[in-house]
Scaffold this motif. Structure first.
Motif: not given
Length: 194
Positions: A35-42, A54-58, A73-78, A82-89
């Protein structure tokens, strides 16, 4: 950083695949972040600033030609957010895999087609000046038609999967918007009463 731009409230463009990525709650982990971090940009050549919320487009991926998204990833992500973000990922990962495989097959088959046609004409792959020999538009139209016909079922399956995933994403986005609106109304009611 100039190649990256902020994306607010964007959904996924395409998706396909039957495999699910492992979420962080699964054994083995996955493409998630604390929470409060960004997913890895491996594997990406850019990284958004740490203070960005915000989300960033590369820049476009060299294999799939799709622009990868690094999700905030918001620190207050419900749990619902989280489920929405994971489905988008998951949708993004499926898109990247499909289009990378598709583009690789397209390039390989195109080179083989050009080589076989040039060989049939008795020509070399490179001319006297060292330039790569090409075919005319009519000859290439034959290749494009054959390639699309041969991959018709793959494209139809991809489109079906794309619609299923995007309906799921849209439904989850509606649920998140409703949950946020209800949360705001409860906050408003509580503060107006005081």
């Amino acid at each position: 950083m100039a190649a990256a731009r902020v994306l607010r409230g964007a959904g996924c463009r395409r998706s396909c695949c039957h495999r699910r990525l492992l979420s962080s709650s699964s054994a083995g982990g996955g493409p998630t972040a604390e929470r409060g971090e960004r997913q890895e940009s491996a594997g990406l050549d850019f990284s958004p600033p740490a203070h960005s919320r915000n989300d960033w487009i590369g820049p476009p991926d060299k294999h799939s030609n799709l622009r990868p998204v690094i999700f905030y990833v918001s620190p207050e992500e419900s749990p619902l957010e989280r489920r929405l973000r994971e489905v988008r990922q998951e949708a993004q990962a499926c898109d990247q895999r499909f289009w990378a495989r598709h583009n690789r097959a397209f390039r390989q088959e195109k080179e083989e087609f050009i080589y076989s046609r040039l060989k049939a004409k008795g020509l070399e792959v490179r001319d006297e000046t060292g330039q790569k020999a090409t075919l005319n538009a009519e000859e290439m139209a034959d290749f494009y038609k054959d390639f699309l016909s041969k991959n018709f079922r793959k494209h139809m399956q991809y489109n079906r999967d794309w619609y299923k995933r995007n309906f799921t994403i849209t439904f989850l986005m509606g649920q998140v918007a409703l949950a946020r609106a209800l949360k705001w109304l409860r906050w408003k009611k509580k503060n107006v009463g005081n």
